[in-house]
Scaffold this active site. Structure first.
Site, short mmCIF file in Angstrom:
data_model
loop_
_atom_site.label_atom_id
_atom_site.label_comp_id
_atom_site.label_asym_id
_atom_site.label_seq_id
_atom_site.Cartn_x
_atom_site.Cartn_y
_atom_site.Cartn_z
N ASN A 197 3.75 13.67 7.95
CA ASN A 197 3.36 14.04 6.58
C ASN A 197 2.23 15.06 6.64
O ASN A 197 1.25 14.87 7.37
CB ASN A 197 2.85 12.80 5.82
N GLU A 198 2.38 16.15 5.93
CA GLU A 198 1.32 17.16 5.80
C GLU A 198 0.49 17.31 7.08
O GLU A 198 -0.73 17.06 7.09
CB GLU A 198 0.42 16.83 4.61
N GLU B 241 -5.54 6.29 -4.04
CA GLU B 241 -4.58 7.03 -4.86
C GLU B 241 -4.13 6.26 -6.11
O GLU B 241 -3.11 6.59 -6.71
CB GLU B 241 -3.40 7.48 -4.00
N LYS B 242 -4.91 5.27 -6.49
CA LYS B 242 -4.47 4.47 -7.64
C LYS B 242 -4.58 5.24 -8.95
O LYS B 242 -3.97 4.87 -9.94
CB LYS B 242 -5.19 3.12 -7.71
N TYR B 243 -5.39 6.31 -8.96
CA TYR B 243 -5.46 7.11 -10.20
C TYR B 243 -4.66 8.40 -10.07
O TYR B 243 -4.89 9.35 -10.80
CB TYR B 243 -6.92 7.38 -10.57
N GLU C 255 6.77 17.42 -3.06
CA GLU C 255 5.84 16.64 -3.88
C GLU C 255 5.25 17.50 -4.98
O GLU C 255 4.97 18.69 -4.77
CB GLU C 255 4.66 16.13 -3.04
#
Ligand code: GLA
Length: 676
Positions: free
Chosen positions: A149-150, A355-357, A307
């Site tokens: 990933n990235e 990353e919840k927001y 993404e």
């Protein structure tokens, strides 16, 4: 087509059900159906779950997930999960963690944290990729492989230092050649033994990101790190290919990400994919340019939008929401510029950690009655409707703009003439001048075949690689128009100045000599004074940043400086060379100048704007089987119209026909086909 199992624009994104319990999965399935989601990217950070210890693998969760998704009509882009190593591995084998630029040994934590030259990391990453391929190669849900990933970040460990020395031996053959390439007699740096070479971090040559005492070693370290990470990708790809032959393999790139040479990476990717995260105030032309660059990595082959957020990011200082309609608009911007997929990060918002927001198709409330979900479902319906019509459609641009990562590294590392030079910004100035006039351009690398273009623009091409100057000469001789700017042609691929006068190897084709380079202070400017009228250009324009003091050696002088001690010296020249012309822009001009200048060149070359439209409308076309699909994207809130010419065209989304004026609703899009 990326995979003929799914002959439409893929729709979906990153999905992390391992963060949830089973009852939630059923809800996910129901809502995927509602939103028209047909692809889930899974397993991106699941290494620790799949391999709980050194010799234990547990695929039961993944087996179940693959089957469940397939049963629900969702295909899988399967990640190898190696973007973050398991904690047990870092604990048992400390070599897998990185050493940072300040020389600090990292402990377990974060992600993208593996030492690319750790043999332990490489061994287990390849092993995992191989096991996944062996197990799922024939799974009916599988449509693509997503490695790690990235990729990014540099490492300065002893393992990397040793591998760097091996890489240098290979590159230079002898220490003599290396000492020459790095000009090591400067500041007494002559090396007599390969072991004397250490990594260029803040304990040796570098400070503050890109400041360095020795451009040669710093430039090579960037090449080497890009290569090291690419090696990690390649060993996973090989492990996959041992079992799974036909499924395309990719890894998600990050646009203009500075640390990796994506043109090199592209050679090993079956399809380009990338993650697009503009901010509320990112110029839409900048996003357009980035899509075009991603398309340019593989000679115009369509790419995957891997993404984007449906609503907001979490990692920016200010994470604004995408305004109503903007997610759809920017999705079509990607499609217009070559994307054959529209994928999100993420399908369901997580509840814990950093990353919840971050926005998701399914928000924390958990149901479908949200603005974001409604917009996603609406787009899902449209993409279903479009079917395979646009898949594989190509750009028809006649202008190529050159971008080169090694050139960027060399410019960023340069000590002088100014800290204000931002390569991407200068490239964007030229791109934007065309974009604003509805003229298409491709973003291309220095290895691209130039002959397919009428105009090639190479802003600030400071580094000239072997064979490039000859290629430009052949292109211009055969009738091409070449444009380059100040601070170009200065050094070779080792950042050693080409002596005998700037712009070095480009001097002949340009017919000029740059004697000196003046750096202007931030509040200073000079003037471009036209020597008479040329098309839309006349009078005086502002320029700043750098001013090359040039002499014509046969080139026609079209404009001169209006101020300072070099007032009257040329600032814009055109050199006839064979059948074509080579232009030199000796300073960084204001936007109005560039629009008129490039407008003139287009007119001379018979290149026409796609449409006539006010600022705020973006236009671009994709062409397939002789049919042109003209995208009109309205980036303003209110309706806007564009003059599309007399020919009748039909909107793929509504079936409405237009000729002459087409009204594009606020934040709306038309996809106008000229199929009879
Ligand atoms: C990147 C990563 C994802 C996620 C998003 C958040 O693109 O690949 O895992 O962290 O950023 O924007």
């Amino acid at each position: 087509m990326i995979n003929d199992k799914l002959p439409k624009i893929w729709y979906g994104g990153d999905y992390n059900p391992e963060q949830w319990d089973a009852p939630v999965w059923a809800e996910d399935e129901r809502m995927f159906k509602l939103a028209g989601i047909d692809v889930a990217t899974i397993n991106v950070f699941s290494w620790a779950l799949i391999q709980p210890s050194e010799d234990e693998y547990d695929f039961s969760g993944l087996d179940e997930l693959m089957d469940r998704l397939y049963k629900n009509g969702t295909y899988v882009c399967l990640a190898t999960g190696t973007g973050a190593h398991p904690a047990w591995m870092a604990h048992r084998y400390p070599e897998v963690t990185r050493v940072d630029v300040q020389g600090r040994k990292r402990k377990f934590g974060g992600r993208h944290n593996s030492n690319p030259n750790s043999q332990v990391y490489r061994k287990y990453a390849a092993k995992l990729a191989g096991k996944l391929a062996e197990r799922y190669k024939d799974h009916p849900a599988l449509v693509a492989w997503h490695i790690s990933n990235e990729y990014g970040g540099y490492d300065y460990s002893e393992q990397s230092a040793a591998a760097f020395r091996v890489w240098l031996k290979e590159r230079y053959g002898s220490l003599d050649a290396l000492n020459k390439a790095w000009n090591t007699r400067f500041w007494g740096h002559t090396f007599y033994d390969w072991e004397e070479i250490v990594v260029p971090n803040e304990l040796s040559e570098e400070w503050n990101g890109n400041r360095t005492n020795f451009q040669g070693i710093s430039l090579d370290y960037r090449r080497f790190m890009s290569y090291s990470l690419l090696e990690c990708y390649k060993i996973e790809k090989e492990a996959i290919r041992e079992h799974s032959k036909g499924i395309p393999v990719t890894t998600n790139l990050m646009g203009f990400y500075p640390e990796l040479d994506y043109f090199e990476w592209a050679k090993h990717m079956d399809i380009i994919s990338w993650d697009n995260y503009p901010a509320l105030d990112t110029p839409v032309s900048h996003t357009a340019m980035t899509h075009d660059l991603m398309r340019g990595l593989k000679n115009g082959q369509p790419f995957m939008l891997m993404e984007q957020t449906p609503s907001q990011q979490n990692w920016m200082p200010y994470n604004s929401l995408k305004r109503p309609g903007v997610m759809r608009l920017w999705s079509y911007q990607a499609v217009a510029r070559g994307a054959d997929t529209v994928l999100f990060f993420q399908l369901r918002r997580s509840i814990g950690a950093c990353e919840k927001y971050h926005g998701a198709v399914i928000e924390h409330v958990g149901h479908e009655h949200t603005r974001v979900f409604r917009e996603c479902a609406e787009l899902g319906r449209e993409l279903e409707l479009l079917g395979d019509k646009l898949l594989d459609a190509r750009s028809a641009a006649q202008i190529g703009i050159i971008y080169d990562w090694e050139n960027r590294w060399a410019l960023d590392l340069s000590s002088g003439p100014t800290i204000a030079l931002d390569y991407v910004k200068e490239v964007h100035k030229y791109y934007n001048a065309l974009y604003q006039q509805n003229i298409e351009a491709d973003m291309i690398g220095v290895e691209e075949n130039l002959s397919k273009y009428k105009i090639v623009i190479a802003p600030v091409l400071y580094m000239i690689k072997p064979g490039f100057a000859e290629k430009v000469e052949a292109f211009v001789k055969a009738g091409g128009t070449f444009v380059t700017t100040f601070f170009s042609g200065i050094v070779n691929e080792n950042d050693l100045v080409t002596v005998g006068g700037y712009p070095g190897e480009l001097r002949k084709v340009l017919g000029i000599w740059a004697e000196e380079i003046d750096a202007l202070l931030p509040d200073m400017s000079n003037e471009i004074v036209m020597n008479g009228e040329w098309g839309a250009l006349s009078g005086t324009y502002k320029c700043d940043l750098l001013c090359d003091l040039i002499h014509s050696e046969g080139a026609e002088v079209l404009a001169h400086y209006g101020a300072d001690f070099y007032k009257g010296m040329p600032v814009l020249t055109a050199n006839s060379f064979g059948e074509g012309k080579a232009y030199y822009v000796a300073s960084s001009p204001e936007a109005g100048f560039l629009q008129s200048f490039l407008g003139n060149l287009c007119e001379e070359n018979g290149i026409k704007p796609l449409v006539h439209a006010p600022e705020g409308i973006e236009s671009v076309q994709r062409v397939k089987d002789g049919v042109s699909y003209l995208f009109l994207l309205n980036h303003q809130e209110g309706d806007m119209s564009a003059d599309i010419g007399a020919e009748e065209r039909t909107d793929l989304l509504t079936g409405k026909s237009f000729s002459g004026t087409a009204v594009v609703p606020g934040r709306g899009v038309l996809i106008l086909s000229d199929k009879k």
